[in-house]
Design a protein around this motif. Structure first.
Motif, PDB file in Angstrom:
ATOM      1  N   THR A  85       0.839  -1.203   0.000  1.00 62.97           N
ATOM      2  CA  THR A  85       0.000   0.000   0.000  1.00 62.97           C
ATOM      3  C   THR A  85       0.870   1.247   0.000  1.00 62.97           C
ATOM      4  O   THR A  85       0.609   2.210  -0.738  1.00 62.97           O
ATOM      5  CB  THR A  85      -0.937   0.001   1.217  1.00 62.97           C
ATOM      6  N   GLU A  86       1.907   1.237   0.822  1.00 61.93           N
ATOM      7  CA  GLU A  86       2.869   2.344   0.825  1.00 61.93           C
ATOM      8  C   GLU A  86       3.474   2.538  -0.560  1.00 61.93           C
ATOM      9  O   GLU A  86       3.567   3.673  -1.067  1.00 61.93           O
ATOM     10  CB  GLU A  86       3.959   2.061   1.849  1.00 61.93           C
ATOM     11  N   MET A  87       3.864   1.465  -1.194  1.00 64.20           N
ATOM     12  CA  MET A  87       4.487   1.543  -2.513  1.00 64.20           C
ATOM     13  C   MET A  87       3.525   2.120  -3.548  1.00 64.20           C
ATOM     14  O   MET A  87       3.889   3.000  -4.339  1.00 64.20           O
ATOM     15  CB  MET A  87       4.950   0.157  -2.958  1.00 64.20           C
ATOM     16  N   ALA A  88       2.291   1.649  -3.554  1.00 61.46           N
ATOM     17  CA  ALA A  88       1.310   2.132  -4.533  1.00 61.46           C
ATOM     18  C   ALA A  88       1.023   3.615  -4.348  1.00 61.46           C
ATOM     19  O   ALA A  88       0.900   4.361  -5.334  1.00 61.46           O
ATOM     20  CB  ALA A  88       0.021   1.321  -4.423  1.00 61.46           C
ATOM     21  N   CYS A  89       0.927   4.075  -3.095  1.00 60.20           N
ATOM     22  CA  CYS A  89       0.686   5.499  -2.841  1.00 60.20           C
ATOM     23  C   CYS A  89       1.838   6.350  -3.364  1.00 60.20           C
ATOM     24  O   CYS A  89       1.624   7.421  -3.954  1.00 60.20           O
ATOM     25  CB  CYS A  89       0.478   5.741  -1.348  1.00 60.20           C
ATOM     26  N   GLN A  90       3.051   5.884  -3.179  1.00 52.53           N
ATOM     27  CA  GLN A  90       4.212   6.636  -3.655  1.00 52.53           C
ATOM     28  C   GLN A  90       4.265   6.677  -5.176  1.00 52.53           C
ATOM     29  O   GLN A  90       4.595   7.709  -5.762  1.00 52.53           O
ATOM     30  CB  GLN A  90       5.489   6.005  -3.099  1.00 52.53           C
ATOM     31  N   ILE A  91       3.933   5.577  -5.829  1.00 51.92           N
ATOM     32  CA  ILE A  91       4.016   5.517  -7.286  1.00 51.92           C
ATOM     33  C   ILE A  91       2.848   6.260  -7.933  1.00 51.92           C
ATOM     34  O   ILE A  91       3.046   7.071  -8.846  1.00 51.92           O
ATOM     35  CB  ILE A  91       4.056   4.048  -7.758  1.00 51.92           C
ATOM     36  N   PHE A  92       1.633   6.003  -7.492  1.00 54.56           N
ATOM     37  CA  PHE A  92       0.465   6.610  -8.127  1.00 54.56           C
ATOM     38  C   PHE A  92       0.303   8.083  -7.772  1.00 54.56           C
ATOM     39  O   PHE A  92      -0.069   8.896  -8.614  1.00 54.56           O
ATOM     40  CB  PHE A  92      -0.818   5.869  -7.727  1.00 54.56           C
ATOM     41  N   GLY A  93       0.533   8.430  -6.505  1.00 55.32           N
ATOM     42  CA  GLY A  93       0.233   9.779  -6.051  1.00 55.32           C
ATOM     43  C   GLY A  93       1.414  10.607  -5.613  1.00 55.32           C
ATOM     44  O   GLY A  93       1.245  11.755  -5.205  1.00 55.32           O
ATOM     45  N   ARG A  94       2.637  10.034  -5.656  1.00 50.45           N
ATOM     46  CA  ARG A  94       3.848  10.746  -5.227  1.00 50.45           C
ATOM     47  C   ARG A  94       3.767  11.203  -3.777  1.00 50.45           C
ATOM     48  O   ARG A  94       4.319  12.245  -3.392  1.00 50.45           O
ATOM     49  CB  ARG A  94       4.116  11.951  -6.131  1.00 50.45           C
ATOM     50  N   LEU A  95       3.057  10.431  -2.957  1.00 50.08           N
ATOM     51  CA  LEU A  95       2.913  10.734  -1.539  1.00 50.08           C
ATOM     52  C   LEU A  95       3.161   9.463  -0.738  1.00 50.08           C
ATOM     53  O   LEU A  95       3.028   8.354  -1.251  1.00 50.08           O
ATOM     54  CB  LEU A  95       1.501  11.248  -1.228  1.00 50.08           C
ATOM     55  N   THR A  96       3.508   9.642   0.535  1.00 51.85           N
ATOM     56  CA  THR A  96       3.555   8.484   1.413  1.00 51.85           C
ATOM     57  C   THR A  96       2.129   8.008   1.668  1.00 51.85           C
ATOM     58  O   THR A  96       1.148   8.719   1.391  1.00 51.85           O
ATOM     59  CB  THR A  96       4.206   8.842   2.759  1.00 51.85           C
ATOM     60  N   ALA A  97       2.005   6.813   2.202  1.00 54.44           N
ATOM     61  CA  ALA A  97       0.683   6.279   2.500  1.00 54.44           C
ATOM     62  C   ALA A  97      -0.062   7.172   3.491  1.00 54.44           C
ATOM     63  O   ALA A  97      -1.256   7.435   3.344  1.00 54.44           O
ATOM     64  CB  ALA A  97       0.802   4.859   3.043  1.00 54.44           C
TER      65      ALA A  97
END
Length: 312
Positions: A260-272
């Motif tokens: 989930t942390e990884m997806a937030c960083q990749i999709f939204g350029r933010l931490t989870a």
């Protein structure tokens, strides 16, 4: 197991998760990557049918690894909704949401949608009994179920669920997106080929569901998730919003996952945590008397945030 539990399990039990993932159209990777997810959901469902008393049920749901708790509660939501349909005067669901399922309300409502689809009930008729914001999630769960168990009609033939309202169809498509992610084993090329076969006007909602499933359930490497973003880049704000909702739910439940942390960083350029803050902020002062559902306004606010962020 209670006597009623034995009857309920016999009447409403579902095949083993291995059998479900062996259905036509499912990639072999669906089982190898998502077996723990499937197992926790099915066991949560059957545990509820066997004995829905919270003091007996909750320990069984929380016996799974923490990052799987949401799926166990999804199964429990499915079971409790099925029991409430049999005996609606008991209203187990309200007590469940007000009690142990509170931190897991989103996946629990997904489970309610699964039950409504399984028992051929109109999900929109249940909205008045549910949370005024998140109640629409049942339409997502409904779509997920139909994609899994009526795949030929809704995935292969890409049928439109005309018995639903236009907005409920959009949530149905988000559920289809999650179904496509799971049944494709998170294989990006396969996911893409299935999604793009739908009419273009359905792509946004289906990609939104893909983003939520990718962020909440994982199943892909960093390289694969980055490839997914590259392919679905026009829908980046939808992928990011889906990841934000996944992060918000996991933080509320205290079971954040690395994927989930990884997806937030990749999709939204933010931490989870930052992505969850976006979801929380977008919920503030939502109007509930507009011509559109508050759930849609919530998602529009998140998408606007991520659209603006991607321009910087």
């Amino acid at each position: 197991m209670t006597i009623m539990g034995k009857i309920s399990r016999t009447l409403f039990g579902i095949p083993s998760e291995r059998a479900v993932f062996s259905r036509p159209g499912f990639a072999p990777e669906a089982w190898t990557r998502f077996q723990p997810v499937a197992h926790s959901l099915v066991e949560g469902y059957h545990a509820t049918l066997e004995d829905s008393r919270f003091e007996k049920l909750v320990p069984r749901l929380t016996a799974f690894a923490p990052e799987l708790h949401g799926f166990a509660y999804e199964g429990a939501g499915m079971g409790i909704a099925a029991l409430d349909i049999i005996a609606p005067w008991k209203d187990r669901l309200t007590a469940f949401i007000d009690g142990p399922a509170g931190p897991h309300i989103y996946p629990t409502y997904v489970g309610v949608g699964l039950a409504l689809a399984r028992l051929h009930k109109d999900p929109e008729k249940y909205l008045t009994r549910l949370d005024p914001l998140l109640g629409w999630v049942v339409a997502d769960g409904y779509g997920f179920h139909e994609g899994f168990f009526r795949r030929r009609k809704y995935v292969d033939q890409r049928a439109v669920p005309t018995h639903l309202s236009p907005y409920a169809r959009r949530l149905f498509d988000q559920g289809l997106g999650r179904c496509i992610w799971f049944s494709s084993g998170g294989l990006v090329d396969l996911v893409t080929s299935i999604v793009t076969a739908y009419p273009r006007e359905r792509h946004a909602d289906i990609w939104s569901g893909v983003g939520t499933a990718c962020a909440y359930a994982g199943g892909a490497t960093r390289e694969e998730v980055e490839n997914l973003l590259e392919i679905a880049h026009p829908y980046r704000s939808l992928l990011a919003s889906g990841a934000a909702v996944a992060s918000q739910g996991r933080l509320r439940a205290g079971n954040m996952a690395e994927h989930t942390e990884m997806a937030c960083q990749i999709f939204g350029r933010l931490t989870a945590r930052q992505a969850a803050d976006v979801a929380n902020s977008a919920q503030e002062n939502l109007p509930f008397n507009m011509h559109k559902p508050a759930y849609e306004i919530w998602h529009e606010r998140m998408q606007e945030h991520f659209s603006a962020l991607s321009l910087r």
